[in-house]
Scaffold this active site. Structure first.
Site: not given
Ligand code: PLP
Length: 409
Positions: A74, A127, A225
């Site tokens: 961890r 987001y 992503k």
């Molecule tokens: N930040 C942005 C701009 C995102 O588009 C996303 C997810 O779509 C996240 C954070 C969250 O990431 P995760 O899906 O890897 O938890």
């Protein structure tokens, strides 16, 4: 290898982004002379004897262990460390810390940094889970959030409460309208008020922008992503100064959101082609945006590489490419827009972005399905809005697919 990314060659020949993506963070001393960092699949690490244990305990800094060895899964893992070093090199940063998802990265950083009674200023068009975390979970802990319109820097500065506000949080480009934060301006405002800054750079990727060079304190990526790039893993990363990352790595040891070694390995593998993938995605996205803007069945295109985008000038100044996501409004109803999406052959109808496979979605039916048209409009989400996350398929094939699908409406 110590490497700093650059978009243009200098006289001293700083390594370019593709060299950093392949070699950044390498220690060249790998187990069994393997070229890829192996997957060190373990939950714990053995000590040779009690003297070795005592030596470790005397030397370690909590959660960060000591150079060259780990204590418990961890707190850290060599495969994970290797990816952290590569991401830090790509961002031109001291250090990085990896998490099990982008949300784990964001929530861990904020939980670790904000005491009760403090306050965040956040830009809108972000987001929705980040906004939800701040406005509901953090609120329950006595941490308030003010959401200000993206691009309104006077409102952003006015929302700062002296000695109470601790963070300015923005995304750039944003989701889904691809607004661009003026990072230099945000960093200047933050410095005036002694507030820390955080940019979620997921949509930009370290190929297109380097927020730290504008004075931003923390950069976050959903590594799910572009960094991973293949729609096969979830991970998140925070990049910053060494002391801040050390503190956050300690916090990760308590909060528990470390990425597992398998996913870290996949992430390292994906990172090696980051520059190649994003260059292709940038080029196709610009071509798609220009094509759609000229198409009579498209009402409006949102892409920072187009002069029609409200933040085009900032994007030109701040970014070396404009990213692989294009948002646009189809001339028609919610149903017309769905028929267009269903007629496409190349992109999958799926959430997410940044991978080699193109993905498309209608935000009204994906992220905002449970809301009414009026509630969605209040959040700026139109029924005919489409978010197209471009992959690495051939540009001409993607444009031909769009042309054909637009004929059905
Ligand atoms: N930040 C942005 C701009 C995102 O588009 C996303 C997810 O779509 C996240 C954070 C969250 O990431 P995760 O899906 O890897 O938890």
């Amino acid at each position: 290898m110590t490497t700093q990314p650059t978009d243009q060659k200098t006289e001293t020949q700083t390594p370019g982004i593709n060299t950093v993506a392949v070699h950044g963070g390498d220690d060249r001393e790998r187990a069994h002379q393997a070229i890829p960092m192996p997957i060190i699949q373990t939950a714990t690490y053995a000590f040779a004897d009690t003297a070795d244990l005592i030596h470790f305990m005397q030397q370690k800094t909590w959660g960060n262990g000591i150079e060259g060895r780990e204590e418990y899964g961890r707190y850290g893992n060599p495969t994970v460390r290797s990816v952290e070093a590569k991401v830090a090199a790509l961002e031109g940063a001291d250090d990085a810390v990896l998490f099990s998802s982008g949300m784990a990265a964001i929530t861990s950083l904020l939980l670790a940094s904000l005491p009760t009674g403090t306050h965040i200023v956040m830009t809108d068009d972000c987001y929705r889970r980040t906004r939800q975390f701040c406005l509901t979970f953090l609120k329950r802990l006595g941490i308030e959030t003010s959401v200000v319109p993206m691009g309104d820097y006077e409102a952003l500065e006015a929302a700062i409460q002296p000695k109470i506000t601790r963070f300015i949080i923005s995304e750039s480009p944003t989701n889904p309208y691809l607004r661009i934060a003026d990072m230099e301006r945000i960093a200047q405002i933050a410095a005036r008020h002694k507030v820390r800054t955080l940019i979620d750079s997921t949509f930009g990727s370290p190929v297109n922008q380097h927020p730290l060079k504008y004075g931003i304190d923390y950069v976050i990526h959903s590594a799910t992503k572009y960094l991973g790039g293949h729609h096969d893993l979830l991970a998140g990363v925070v990049v910053s100064r060494r002391d801040r990352i050390a503190a956050l790595r300690d916090a990760r040891g308590v909060l528990g959101g470390i990425v597992d070694p398998q996913n870290a390995y996949l992430l390292e593998r994906g990172l090696k082609t980051l520059g190649l993938r994003v260059a292709q995605q940038n080029a196709t996205a610009l071509a798609v945006a220009q094509y759609l803007e000229a198409h009579p069945k498209i009402e409006r295109v949102w892409y920072p590489g187009l002069p029609s985008h409200p933040d085009h000038e900032i994007a030109v100044r701040q970014m070396s490419g404009f990213g692989g996501v294009v948002s646009f409004e189809v001339r028609g109803t919610l149903e017309d827009t769905s028929r267009f999406i269903d007629a496409l052959q190349i992109p999958y109808l799926a959430p997410s972005l940044g991978g080699v496979d193109s993905l498309i979605e209608q935000p009204a039916l994906m992220s905002y399905y449970e809301k009414t048209t009026e509630e969605r409009l209040a959040l700026g989400i139109k029924d005919n809005l489409v978010r197209f996350a471009i992959g690495v398929e051939d540009t001409a094939d993607i444009i031909a697919d769009l042309a054909h699908a637009l004929e059905v409406i």
